[in-house]
Design a protein around this motif. Structure first.
Motif, short mmCIF file in Angstrom:
data_model
loop_
_atom_site.label_atom_id
_atom_site.label_comp_id
_atom_site.label_asym_id
_atom_site.label_seq_id
_atom_site.Cartn_x
_atom_site.Cartn_y
_atom_site.Cartn_z
N LEU A 178 0.83 -1.20 0.00
CA LEU A 178 0.00 0.00 0.00
C LEU A 178 0.87 1.26 0.00
CD1 LEU A 178 -2.74 -1.13 2.53
CD2 LEU A 178 -3.12 -0.62 0.10
N ASP A 179 1.96 1.23 0.76
CA ASP A 179 2.87 2.38 0.78
C ASP A 179 3.51 2.60 -0.59
OD1 ASP A 179 2.41 2.88 3.46
OD2 ASP A 179 4.20 1.82 4.15
N ALA A 180 3.93 1.51 -1.23
CA ALA A 180 4.62 1.62 -2.52
C ALA A 180 3.70 2.15 -3.62
CB ALA A 180 5.18 0.26 -2.92
N LEU A 181 2.40 1.84 -3.50
CA LEU A 181 1.45 2.23 -4.54
C LEU A 181 0.72 3.54 -4.23
CD1 LEU A 181 -0.19 -1.27 -5.11
CD2 LEU A 181 1.51 -0.15 -6.57
N ALA A 182 0.90 4.06 -3.02
CA ALA A 182 0.08 5.19 -2.56
C ALA A 182 0.17 6.40 -3.46
CB ALA A 182 0.49 5.56 -1.14
N GLY A 183 1.33 6.73 -3.96
CA GLY A 183 1.47 7.96 -4.74
C GLY A 183 1.09 7.84 -6.19
N SER A 184 0.87 6.60 -6.66
CA SER A 184 0.66 6.40 -8.09
C SER A 184 -0.75 5.95 -8.46
CB SER A 184 1.65 5.35 -8.61
OG SER A 184 2.98 5.74 -8.36
N TYR A 185 -1.49 5.41 -7.50
CA TYR A 185 -2.80 4.83 -7.80
C TYR A 185 -3.81 5.22 -6.72
CZ TYR A 185 0.14 1.87 -10.72
OH TYR A 185 1.05 1.42 -11.63
N ARG A 186 -5.06 5.34 -7.12
CA ARG A 186 -6.14 5.48 -6.17
C ARG A 186 -6.53 4.09 -5.67
NH1 ARG A 186 -10.57 8.43 -9.53
NH2 ARG A 186 -11.69 8.42 -7.52
N HIS A 187 -7.17 4.02 -4.50
CA HIS A 187 -7.47 2.73 -3.89
C HIS A 187 -8.88 2.71 -3.33
CE1 HIS A 187 -3.23 1.43 -4.06
NE2 HIS A 187 -2.98 2.71 -3.87
N ALA A 188 -9.54 1.56 -3.48
CA ALA A 188 -10.87 1.34 -2.92
C ALA A 188 -11.02 -0.15 -2.64
CB ALA A 188 -11.96 1.84 -3.87
N VAL A 189 -12.09 -0.50 -1.91
CA VAL A 189 -12.36 -1.89 -1.53
C VAL A 189 -13.65 -2.36 -2.16
CG1 VAL A 189 -13.09 -3.34 0.42
CG2 VAL A 189 -11.09 -1.86 0.65
N LEU A 190 -13.65 -3.59 -2.66
CA LEU A 190 -14.86 -4.28 -3.08
C LEU A 190 -14.84 -5.66 -2.44
CD1 LEU A 190 -17.45 -4.56 -4.79
CD2 LEU A 190 -16.00 -5.38 -6.66
N SER A 191 -15.77 -5.91 -1.53
CA SER A 191 -15.76 -7.14 -0.72
C SER A 191 -17.11 -7.83 -0.77
CB SER A 191 -15.42 -6.78 0.74
OG SER A 191 -15.69 -7.84 1.62
N ASN A 192 -17.08 -9.15 -0.72
CA ASN A 192 -18.32 -9.93 -0.65
C ASN A 192 -18.77 -10.12 0.80
OD1 ASN A 192 -18.70 -10.23 -3.34
ND2 ASN A 192 -18.29 -12.42 -3.44
N SER A 193 -18.73 -9.04 1.57
CA SER A 193 -19.12 -9.08 2.97
C SER A 193 -20.13 -7.97 3.21
CB SER A 193 -17.87 -8.93 3.86
OG SER A 193 -18.21 -9.06 5.23
N ALA A 194 -20.13 -7.43 4.42
CA ALA A 194 -21.03 -6.34 4.79
C ALA A 194 -20.18 -5.14 5.22
CB ALA A 194 -21.94 -6.76 5.93
N ALA A 195 -20.62 -3.96 4.86
CA ALA A 195 -19.81 -2.75 5.08
C ALA A 195 -19.53 -2.50 6.55
CB ALA A 195 -20.51 -1.54 4.46
N MET A 196 -20.52 -2.74 7.42
CA MET A 196 -20.29 -2.43 8.83
C MET A 196 -19.14 -3.26 9.40
SD MET A 196 -23.55 -4.33 10.70
CE MET A 196 -22.85 -4.05 12.33
N HIS A 197 -18.98 -4.48 8.90
CA HIS A 197 -17.89 -5.34 9.38
C HIS A 197 -16.56 -4.95 8.76
CE1 HIS A 197 -20.71 -7.87 11.52
NE2 HIS A 197 -21.45 -7.94 10.43
N GLN A 198 -16.56 -4.72 7.46
CA GLN A 198 -15.30 -4.41 6.80
C GLN A 198 -14.80 -3.01 7.15
OE1 GLN A 198 -14.40 -7.19 6.36
NE2 GLN A 198 -14.24 -7.74 4.18
N GLU A 199 -15.70 -2.06 7.31
CA GLU A 199 -15.29 -0.72 7.74
C GLU A 199 -14.61 -0.79 9.11
OE1 GLU A 199 -15.43 2.37 6.55
OE2 GLU A 199 -16.83 2.38 4.88
N ARG A 200 -15.23 -1.50 10.03
CA ARG A 200 -14.65 -1.62 11.37
C ARG A 200 -13.31 -2.35 11.33
NH1 ARG A 200 -14.65 -5.20 15.66
NH2 ARG A 200 -14.34 -4.17 17.67
N LYS A 201 -13.25 -3.41 10.55
CA LYS A 201 -12.02 -4.18 10.44
C LYS A 201 -10.88 -3.31 9.95
CE LYS A 201 -12.56 -8.27 8.79
NZ LYS A 201 -12.96 -9.24 7.74
N LEU A 202 -11.12 -2.52 8.91
CA LEU A 202 -10.08 -1.66 8.36
C LEU A 202 -9.66 -0.58 9.34
CD1 LEU A 202 -11.46 -1.33 4.72
CD2 LEU A 202 -9.45 -2.64 5.45
N ARG A 203 -10.61 -0.07 10.12
CA ARG A 203 -10.26 0.94 11.13
C ARG A 203 -9.40 0.32 12.23
NH1 ARG A 203 -15.68 2.46 10.47
NH2 ARG A 203 -16.26 1.45 12.45
#
Length: 247
Positions: free
Chosen positions: A119-144
């Motif tokens: 993620l550090d190596a790609l941070a300056g060159s690409y935008r980033h987002a998540v697409l998951s086959n889960s539920a947002a409330m769980h994945q948002e919390r997990k990432l935080r």
């Protein structure tokens, strides 16, 4: 210039989370072992090892039902508990058992060692987002909790989208959120069919993260890596029009 999937350069990376940047399998195994020590191993299994193996089978089965739209997120979770315990629990009982499991599971959460460097190596060159086959409330919390939520512009999940990978509509929802064409986006995930082939079929650059390195061939038109350490080079490897060396 970054790698090209179609008519334009790759400008963004859509990420899977579980078993891609987050060690879901490791946390699930460690968490279930701890949970069984606290709750007791169901008599039908005999040993914690057999119980954990059965939990994984049940989880795969009910996640597939959720992914196919047969059940909602909470239903698949409750059904996992009922099947595992071989008990006719009501919703409150099933939820309580799973919540106790979650405490042990979350205590074992961790990123893979190669996730932050990539993620550090790609941070300056690409935008980033998540697409998951889960539920947002769980994945948002997990990432935080894991300290990386601010790395991603948006987090899209099947439970809220109403469609799951490998359906093209799921990937196109990610494209729409980034306001980019499919050919301008790479998708990185650990499943060769659901993630990489699905992304390829939707017009994205499909990248299969094969952490096992078992030598299984990648689907046609899909790029294969065995570590996220390889991702920056993959995204740059055709900058002069040279063919990729990744199969």
């Amino acid at each position: 210039m970054p790698i090209t999937a179609g008519p334009g350069p790759i400008r963004a990376v859509l990420w899977d989370i579980d078993d891609t940047i987050f060690d879901y399998a490791g946390a699930d195994t460690a968490g279930m072992h701890a949970h069984l020590l606290a709750e007791g191993v169901p008599a039908v299994y005999g040993t914690a090892e057999l119980a954990v193996a059965r939990w994984k089978e049940i989880t795969d089965h009910h996640w597939a039902r959720f992914g196919a739209g047969e059940v909602d997120f909470l239903t698949q979770r409750r059904d996992r508990v009922r099947d595992f315990l071989e008990a006719d629990l009501d919703d409150v009982e099933a939820d309580a058992w799973f919540e106790r499991h979650l405490g042990h599971y979350e205590a074992a959460w961790s990123l893979f060692p190669d996730a932050l460097p990539a993620l550090d190596a790609l941070a300056g060159s690409y935008r980033h987002a998540v697409l998951s086959n889960s539920a947002a409330m769980h994945q948002e919390r997990k990432l935080r909790v894991l300290g990386v939520r601010d790395r991603f512009e948006t987090v899209l999940c099947a439970a809220e989208l109403g469609v799951s990978k490998p359906a093209a509509e799921a990937f196109h929802a990610g494209c729409a959120a980034l306001a980019l064409e499919p050919a301008e986006i790479a998708y990185v995930g650990d499943q060769p069919e659901i993630d990489a082939r699905g992304a390829r079929d939707a017009g994205l650059l499909g990248i299969w993260l094969d952490r096992t390195g078992a030598g299984r061939p990648a689907p046609t038109g899909v790029r294969r890596i065995t570590s996220l350490a390889e991702l920056p080079a993959l995204l740059a490897d055709t900058r002069f029009g040279a063919p990729s060396t990744f199969g």
